[in-house]
Design an enzyme around this catalytic site. Structure first.
Site, PDB file in Angstrom:
ATOM      1  N   CYS A  87      88.009  21.446  36.128  1.00 16.13           N
ATOM      2  CA  CYS A  87      87.732  20.836  34.831  1.00 16.13           C
ATOM      3  C   CYS A  87      89.037  20.750  34.056  1.00 16.13           C
ATOM      4  CB  CYS A  87      86.712  21.683  34.066  1.00 16.13           C
ATOM      5  SG  CYS A  87      86.302  21.018  32.445  1.00 16.13           S
ATOM      6  N   HIS A 129      78.480  17.245  36.108  1.00 15.49           N
ATOM      7  CA  HIS A 129      79.515  18.041  35.423  1.00 15.49           C
ATOM      8  C   HIS A 129      79.742  17.513  34.007  1.00 15.49           C
ATOM      9  CE1 HIS A 129      83.556  20.210  35.478  1.00 15.49           C
ATOM     10  NE2 HIS A 129      83.640  19.445  34.416  1.00 15.49           N
ATOM     11  N   GLU A 130      79.884  16.185  33.880  1.00 21.34           N
ATOM     12  CA  GLU A 130      80.173  15.606  32.562  1.00 21.34           C
ATOM     13  C   GLU A 130      78.976  15.711  31.624  1.00 21.34           C
ATOM     14  OE1 GLU A 130      83.167  15.203  31.865  1.00 21.34           O
ATOM     15  OE2 GLU A 130      83.806  15.306  33.948  1.00 21.34           O
ATOM     16  N   HIS A 133      78.746  18.983  29.930  1.00 24.20           N
ATOM     17  CA  HIS A 133      79.654  19.129  28.784  1.00 24.20           C
ATOM     18  C   HIS A 133      78.962  18.744  27.475  1.00 24.20           C
ATOM     19  CE1 HIS A 133      83.632  20.274  30.188  1.00 24.20           C
ATOM     20  NE2 HIS A 133      83.613  19.378  31.158  1.00 24.20           N
TER      21      HIS A 133
HETATM   22 CO    CO Z   1      84.886  19.324  32.774  1.00 24.76          CO
END
Ligand code: CO
Length: 151
Positions: A87, A129-130, A133
């Site tokens: 990341c 993953h995004e 966030h």
């Molecule tokens: Co990230």
């Protein structure tokens, strides 16, 4: 404009981000900056909170192309894959993370138009993953182990 990428420990990375309500020039500027910042960092994805803006917008750059997802929501997630993630907000680290192997999302583009997209393999991983966030979740929360990255 290249923006500074916020690093782990900053509270903005732990916020539940607000939906994008206005599809205006400020959103376009944010997305253009996120694209430039992602390209410079040579990453696979970047979420708005990583440049200090807690709104539901992410950019992804993978084999399949460059994508902007505004207000993305999962329709379904299927299968399973285990692989390595890093990341841009957790520099110098990598971890092994279990993710779905195929996902479907709905999202808006920078004009506010609505789309659906199915992604698999690494593209699906990048999306997961995004999108995490946007809810204040980092891959390190889910990783089986986090280690020093090789590069
Ligand atoms: Co990230």
């Amino acid at each position: 404009m290249i923006r500074e990428i916020v690093q782990v420990g900053d509270a903005v990375l732990r916020k539940k981000c607000e939906p994008v309500a206005r599809f205006d020039g400020a959103l376009c500027a944010l997305l253009d900056d996120m694209k430039a910042t992602l390209e410079k960092a040579e990453g696979a994805g970047l979420a708005a909170p990583q440049v200090g803006v807690p709104v539901r917008a992410v950019v992804v750059n993978v084999e399949e192309g460059y994508f902007e997802f505004i207000n993305p929501v999962f329709v379904w997630q299927k299968g399973e894959q285990v692989g390595t993630e890093g990341c841009l907000s957790v520099r110098g680290k990598a971890g092994t993370v279990r993710r779905p192997s195929k996902v479907k999302i709905v999202f808006q583009d920078r004009k506010g138009d609505r789309y659906a997209l199915v992604a698999r393999d690494f593209f699906a991983r990048a999306i997961c993953h995004e999108l995490d966030h946007l809810d204040g979740i980092l891959y390190t929360d889910k990783a089986e182990e986090v280690r020093d990255a090789e590069d």
